[in-house]
Write an enzyme that holds these catalytic residues in place. Structure first.
Site, short mmCIF file in Angstrom:
data_model
loop_
_atom_site.label_atom_id
_atom_site.label_comp_id
_atom_site.label_asym_id
_atom_site.label_seq_id
_atom_site.Cartn_x
_atom_site.Cartn_y
_atom_site.Cartn_z
CB CYS A 33 -0.94 0.01 1.20
SG CYS A 33 -0.08 0.07 2.77
CB CYS A 102 -3.41 -0.61 9.02
SG CYS A 102 -4.25 -0.76 7.42
FE1 FES Z 1 -1.65 0.00 4.24
FE2 FES Z 1 -3.42 0.90 5.93
S1 FES Z 1 -3.74 0.43 3.86
S2 FES Z 1 -1.29 0.69 6.25
#
Ligand code: FES
Length: 144
Positions: A33, A102
């Protein structure tokens, strides 16, 4: 989809910022991400006296880092080492499955900062040698 606690820590995150004379600084990121988390620790006599974070990432990452700092502030190094991403997610009353990584960042950021502290201070911390900061490996261990 998100608990009230997640929304609270996202909109009003605790302990945001930097510690200029930090004893340990950790930075971790998730390759998929692209989110990055930086954690600053002030440690005295084995106690986390102060902790601040900067997270360049999604709302769940911000809420996770905020909650993680609250959970280790005033605690011992060993207690901070024992904090799992699941404990962070539980304290937030849960995260959606796709957002569990996360909370993994928050656990890793603390351990990364403790590793930095250990290297700079020469203080040995039990369990640090077993920490793997590789995203995918870490997911396998903690996410399911
Ligand atoms: Fe990657 Fe939240 S989407 S840390």
């Amino acid at each position: 989809m998100y608990s009230e606690k997640v929304m609270d820590h996202f909109t009003n995150p605790r302990n945001v910022g930097e510690i200029l004379d930090a004893d340990g600084i950790g930075e971790v990121g998730n390759a998929k991400c692209g989110d990055i988390m930086r954690m600053y620790l002030k440690i005295e006599d084995g106690i986390i006296e102060d902790v601040k974070f900067k997270t360049f990432g999604c709302g769940s990452a911000i809420a996770s880092s905020s909650m993680a700092t609250e959970l280790i502030k005033g605690r011992t190094i060993n207690e901070a080492m024992a904090l799992t991403n699941k404990a962070v997610a539980d304290a937030l009353d849960g995260l959606p499955p796709v957002k569990m990584h996360c909370s993994v960042l928050a656990e890793q950021a603390i351990k990364s900062a403790l590793l930095d502290y250990s290297k700079k201070s020469g203080v040995h911390i039990d369990g640090l040698e077993d920490v793997n900061f590789d995203d995918d490996h870490h997911h396998d261990v903690h996410e399911h």
